[in-house]
Design an enzyme around this catalytic site. Sequence first.
Site, PDB file in Angstrom:
ATOM      1  CG  HIS A  91      -1.647  -1.256   1.448  1.00 57.44           C
ATOM      2  ND1 HIS A  91      -1.218  -2.235   2.327  1.00 57.44           N
ATOM      3  CD2 HIS A  91      -2.771  -1.742   0.875  1.00 57.44           C
ATOM      4  CE1 HIS A  91      -2.047  -3.258   2.295  1.00 57.44           C
ATOM      5  NE2 HIS A  91      -2.991  -2.991   1.422  1.00 57.44           N
ATOM      6  CD  GLU A 143      -3.477   3.382  -3.166  1.00 57.31           C
ATOM      7  OE1 GLU A 143      -3.539   4.180  -4.121  1.00 57.31           O
ATOM      8  OE2 GLU A 143      -4.000   2.249  -3.188  1.00 57.31           O
ATOM      9  CB  THR A 182      -4.208   2.463  -7.155  1.00 57.17           C
ATOM     10  OG1 THR A 182      -4.048   1.621  -6.002  1.00 57.17           O
ATOM     11  CG2 THR A 182      -3.052   3.435  -7.254  1.00 57.17           C
ATOM     12  CB  SER A 240      -9.590  -5.980   0.367  1.00 54.22           C
ATOM     13  OG  SER A 240      -9.402  -5.812  -1.017  1.00 54.22           O
TER      14      SER A 240
END
Length: 330
Positions: A91, A143, A182, A240
């Site tokens: 990440h 992230e 992303t 996730s």
Amino acid sequence: MTSMPKSNGCIGDRPELTIYLAAPRGFCAGVDRAIQIVELALERYGAPVYVRHAIVHNRTVVEDLKAKGAIFVEEIDEIPETDAPIIFSAHGVPKAVPEAASRRRLFVLDATCPLVAKVHVEAARHFANGRELLLVGHAGHPEVVGTMGQLPKGAVHLIESIEDARTFAPCDPNRLAVLTQTTLSVDDTREIIAVLKERFPKLITPRKGDICYATTNRQDAVKRIAPCCDRMIVVGSPTSSNSLRLVEVAQRAGCPQAVLIERAAEIEWNAFKDIRSIGLTAGASAPQVLVEEIIDAFRARFATRIETVTTAEEDVAFKLPRELREAPAL
């Protein structure tokens, strides 16, 4: 003699079921690289190796690596004085983390996904050019924390929703750039950036979208399958981001019910009564073995037919860190 289908949709004593299997699904190149880094580090340097944060967001992967000798920590200061490798997760991490590791002279192997690292480079470039930065993403996701942590506090403004895009007040509307996490929903992100672009016509957007190829491909496959099936199963962790987005995409694309599960043991079988088809996919950090486990669970209860639905072919591979590519010293 092979049993013929009965009028009630059963073969023998089992109802018929078509499983539409999404392709691509499961591991992306960044996840595969990150796991390889931990495994190769264990092989080359021996146990333990330390990993800051879950290397990828999947409990099965993490437990497997723990069993091989990986020790997972949340912060660098939890790691004792050691010569063992310290691995940063896929990440990415804020700049302060490698700086702290450098001060302690720790041996670091960076497993940050190259596509995340590209966003970090873009952030630094825009900041150096005097632009105010917007980041479309989810607060608290590793992230996002890592990307915002590339620059001084306050240099990056998080945009989580269309409402945020409508109300954001810049210092200079002519000096703005936007980046994205992303692993977002392609459609949601497009809508948010459209609002920002309408408000700020000189907004600089990524030359190439920041949402990674694997996220886009997995969402496209789900969109193809969702209108054809009675239920959709997404294999993945509740932590996730890309897996959670797949559930949302399936529901918006017309599937009556989509669920996120980590393992076959979590399946609520009552929700799968009187159905004729399911869609099955996996988030980018979910291993194929979990998909096979779920297929086997359905095969034990249904007369199943597997139909793979392929929307893209993936052949992306990322280089390993130089330390793991080089031959070990004799």
